[in-house]
Design an enzyme around this catalytic site. Structure first.
Site, PDB file in Angstrom:
ATOM      1  N   ASN A 111      44.766  43.365  43.188  1.00 30.24           N
ATOM      2  CA  ASN A 111      44.434  44.339  44.219  1.00 30.24           C
ATOM      3  C   ASN A 111      43.560  43.649  45.262  1.00 30.24           C
ATOM      4  O   ASN A 111      42.386  43.382  45.022  1.00 30.24           O
ATOM      5  CB  ASN A 111      43.699  45.528  43.597  1.00 30.24           C
ATOM      6  CG  ASN A 111      43.231  46.539  44.630  1.00 30.24           C
ATOM      7  OD1 ASN A 111      43.683  46.523  45.776  1.00 30.24           O
ATOM      8  ND2 ASN A 111      42.324  47.421  44.226  1.00 30.24           N
ATOM      9  N   LYS A 167      42.496  44.843  47.992  1.00 33.68           N
ATOM     10  CA  LYS A 167      41.618  45.791  48.673  1.00 33.68           C
ATOM     11  C   LYS A 167      41.692  45.562  50.198  1.00 33.68           C
ATOM     12  O   LYS A 167      42.749  45.187  50.704  1.00 33.68           O
ATOM     13  CB  LYS A 167      40.196  45.700  48.121  1.00 33.68           C
ATOM     14  CG  LYS A 167      40.173  45.858  46.589  1.00 33.68           C
ATOM     15  CD  LYS A 167      38.792  45.953  46.019  1.00 33.68           C
ATOM     16  CE  LYS A 167      38.869  46.111  44.514  1.00 33.68           C
ATOM     17  NZ  LYS A 167      37.536  46.306  43.913  1.00 33.68           N
ATOM     18  N   GLY A 212      33.621  44.288  40.304  1.00 33.04           N
ATOM     19  CA  GLY A 212      32.951  43.414  41.250  1.00 33.04           C
ATOM     20  C   GLY A 212      31.518  43.079  40.919  1.00 33.04           C
ATOM     21  O   GLY A 212      30.817  42.473  41.732  1.00 33.04           O
ATOM     22  N   HIS A 267      42.371  54.805  42.562  1.00 33.44           N
ATOM     23  CA  HIS A 267      41.361  53.780  42.303  1.00 33.44           C
ATOM     24  C   HIS A 267      39.972  54.384  42.496  1.00 33.44           C
ATOM     25  O   HIS A 267      39.765  55.269  43.315  1.00 33.44           O
ATOM     26  CB  HIS A 267      41.569  52.600  43.250  1.00 33.44           C
ATOM     27  CG  HIS A 267      40.763  51.399  42.910  1.00 33.44           C
ATOM     28  ND1 HIS A 267      39.433  51.273  43.256  1.00 33.44           N
ATOM     29  CD2 HIS A 267      41.084  50.263  42.238  1.00 33.44           C
ATOM     30  CE1 HIS A 267      38.977  50.108  42.819  1.00 33.44           C
ATOM     31  NE2 HIS A 267      39.955  49.482  42.197  1.00 33.44           N
ATOM     32  N   SER A 269      35.958  42.935  36.781  1.00 26.26           N
ATOM     33  CA  SER A 269      35.400  41.584  36.646  1.00 26.26           C
ATOM     34  C   SER A 269      36.220  40.705  35.710  1.00 26.26           C
ATOM     35  O   SER A 269      35.668  39.932  34.919  1.00 26.26           O
ATOM     36  CB  SER A 269      33.937  41.658  36.188  1.00 26.26           C
ATOM     37  OG  SER A 269      33.133  42.266  37.181  1.00 26.26           O
ATOM     38  N   GLU A 304      39.488  51.065  34.517  1.00 28.78           N
ATOM     39  CA  GLU A 304      38.517  50.266  35.249  1.00 28.78           C
ATOM     40  C   GLU A 304      37.148  50.945  35.191  1.00 28.78           C
ATOM     41  O   GLU A 304      36.884  51.881  35.960  1.00 28.78           O
ATOM     42  CB  GLU A 304      38.935  50.112  36.712  1.00 28.78           C
ATOM     43  CG  GLU A 304      40.140  49.222  36.931  1.00 28.78           C
ATOM     44  CD  GLU A 304      40.223  48.769  38.385  1.00 28.78           C
ATOM     45  OE1 GLU A 304      40.311  47.565  38.616  1.00 28.78           O
ATOM     46  OE2 GLU A 304      40.178  49.638  39.264  1.00 28.78           O
ATOM     47  N   GLU A 312      37.424  53.435  43.978  1.00 28.56           N
ATOM     48  CA  GLU A 312      36.900  53.374  45.346  1.00 28.56           C
ATOM     49  C   GLU A 312      37.486  54.487  46.204  1.00 28.56           C
ATOM     50  O   GLU A 312      36.806  55.022  47.090  1.00 28.56           O
ATOM     51  CB  GLU A 312      37.188  51.994  45.944  1.00 28.56           C
ATOM     52  CG  GLU A 312      36.366  50.903  45.266  1.00 28.56           C
ATOM     53  CD  GLU A 312      36.936  49.508  45.433  1.00 28.56           C
ATOM     54  OE1 GLU A 312      36.341  48.587  44.861  1.00 28.56           O
ATOM     55  OE2 GLU A 312      37.974  49.352  46.115  1.00 28.56           O
TER      56      GLU A 312
END
Length: 254
Positions: free
Chosen positions: A13, A15, A176, A100, A215, A170, A102
């Site tokens: 991904n 992003k 991240g 997702h 990660s 996730e 985000e």
């Protein structure tokens, strides 16, 4: 193959990263895909929508699939700035990420909205990667399984199958950050997701792939991908570097 017989999927991904020069990353992944790796593992790259057509062209003739990062639930209409499942398919995409964390956090997407987008993906012949995951606070409160099971229960459409659905766990706090749950924690969540899928779609649940994301990097990929019910990875930052992304995919080579 994973121990279950499900073919692993390693998905990148990107992003909101990547300009036209980034097509070189797809080309480098293509050049680094040995026959052994291409035969053992499905490889997917999800660039920004501005690069999908170019990435499809760069991946042509290789085992690399290209996907979208988001979609609108409607096939068309007055939705300025949005992209439909049909548009993604028309560009050559075969997958799309749905829900997702985000998107949930920054764009206030709901579980019902994720369900609608998963249906839209199926409508256009795309495979929807439905994301679930808990925040740091929810984990500390001991609510991880309740949160991800509730997200799954609403997000997965009736009649979902391995052909049109992938699940990605996730943990939000691991994306991240360099932090990852322990293998035991991941195994617990993936087992619970598999069990919940069984309640939702019956025996087909055993064929649906459940990815881990958060990660993931070459140094920990082999350990994470060996966890029971982990059928691959949804990779963020490491997917922007061809050799790192390939290093994660190589976790399935013995």
């Amino acid at each position: 193959m994973t121990k279950s017989g499900r073919r692993p999927l390693v998905a990148g991904n990107w992003k909101m990263n990547g300009l036209r020069a980034s097509i070189a990353v797809v080309e480098a992944v293509r050049n680094g895909l040995t026959p052994e790796l291409g035969e053992s593992t499905d490889v997917l790259i999800c660039p920004p929508s501005t690069l999908i057509a170019s990435c499809v062209a760069a991946a042509y003739g290789s085992p690399i699939a290209i996907g979208g990062q988001n979609l609108h639930a409607k096939p068309s209409g007055a939705f300025t700035g949005s992209i439909s499942a049909e548009m993604l398919a028309d560009l050559g995409a075969s997958y799309v990420i749905v829900g997702h964390s985000e998107r949930r956090a920054y764009h206030h997407e709901t579980d019902d909205g994720v369900h609608a987008k998963a249906l839209a993906a199926r409508r256009a012949g795309l495979c929807g990667i439905i994301c679930v995951g808990e925040t740091k606070e929810e984990r500390e409160e001991g609510r991880t399984l309740d949160i991800v099971r509730a997200q799954l229960a609403i997000g997965v459409p009736k009649g979902a199958s391995a052909r049109d659905t992938v699940i990605a766990y996730e943990p939000v706090w691991a994306i991240g950050t360099g932090l990852t749950p322990t293998p035991a924690d991941i195994a617990e969540v993936h087992a619970s997701l598999r069990e919940m899928l069984g309640q939702l779609i019956g025996a087909e649940a055993q064929a649906v792939r459940i990815l881990y994301g958060g990660s993931v990097k070459p140094s920990n990929a082999r350990e994470l991908m060996a966890v029971e019910n982990v059928d691959g990875a949804l990779v963020g930052g490491a997917s922007l570097v061809a050799e790192d992304f390939l290093g994660i995919a190589r976790a399935y080579l013995r």
